[in-house]
Design a protein around this motif. Sequence first.
Motif, short mmCIF file in Angstrom:
data_model
loop_
_atom_site.label_atom_id
_atom_site.label_comp_id
_atom_site.label_asym_id
_atom_site.label_seq_id
_atom_site.Cartn_x
_atom_site.Cartn_y
_atom_site.Cartn_z
N LYS A 80 16.39 30.79 -39.33
CA LYS A 80 16.56 29.24 -38.77
C LYS A 80 17.92 29.56 -38.15
N TYR A 83 16.45 30.09 -34.51
CA TYR A 83 15.94 29.25 -33.73
C TYR A 83 16.81 28.23 -33.49
N ARG A 84 17.97 28.04 -34.58
CA ARG A 84 19.15 27.14 -33.45
C ARG A 84 19.04 27.39 -32.21
N ASN A 85 19.54 28.72 -32.14
CA ASN A 85 20.09 29.42 -30.90
C ASN A 85 19.25 29.18 -29.50
N CYS A 87 17.03 26.94 -29.49
CA CYS A 87 16.77 25.24 -29.18
C CYS A 87 17.69 24.87 -28.02
N TYR A 88 19.33 25.69 -28.80
CA TYR A 88 20.30 25.46 -27.69
C TYR A 88 20.22 26.08 -26.53
N GLN A 89 19.96 26.79 -26.33
CA GLN A 89 19.82 27.41 -24.49
C GLN A 89 18.30 26.70 -23.86
N PHE A 90 17.12 27.00 -24.48
CA PHE A 90 16.43 26.10 -24.06
C PHE A 90 16.70 23.90 -23.43
N HIS A 91 17.62 23.68 -24.52
CA HIS A 91 17.71 22.21 -23.86
C HIS A 91 18.78 22.30 -23.30
#
Length: 118
Positions: A80, A83-85, A87-91
């Motif tokens: 989890k 995945y959070r990291n 998402c932070y990089q992508f967005h």
Amino acid sequence: RGMSGFLSLLKQTGEIKNSGKEELRGRAKDKRTYEDYDKLDLKKVVKINSINAQEKDIEFANREIKLEYRDDHGRLLTRKEAYRNMCYQFHGHGSSKKNEERRQKLIERERQENKLAS
């Protein structure tokens, strides 16, 4: 304090070694399973036509792959948290400044404990 305090003292002094598995980092309610980090056998995943295959293809298919997700400080992450990291990089966002400061304090405290244990 009690047995847990005594055990943590023994771990810090190096009398007791961990079971060999690195501790997964994440939030309190994250599942900490090592199944996410099992080796992946490419023979089961990749289908190679032996007629047209080259030696390199067969060599790559015989390898095992082990994916590990680590943070900037080299600590192993839970599924989890990884995945959070991502998402932070992508967005292009990140966690709040307060949470970052709290995480930095925790990491610094862990490093100091490891230095004392060494």
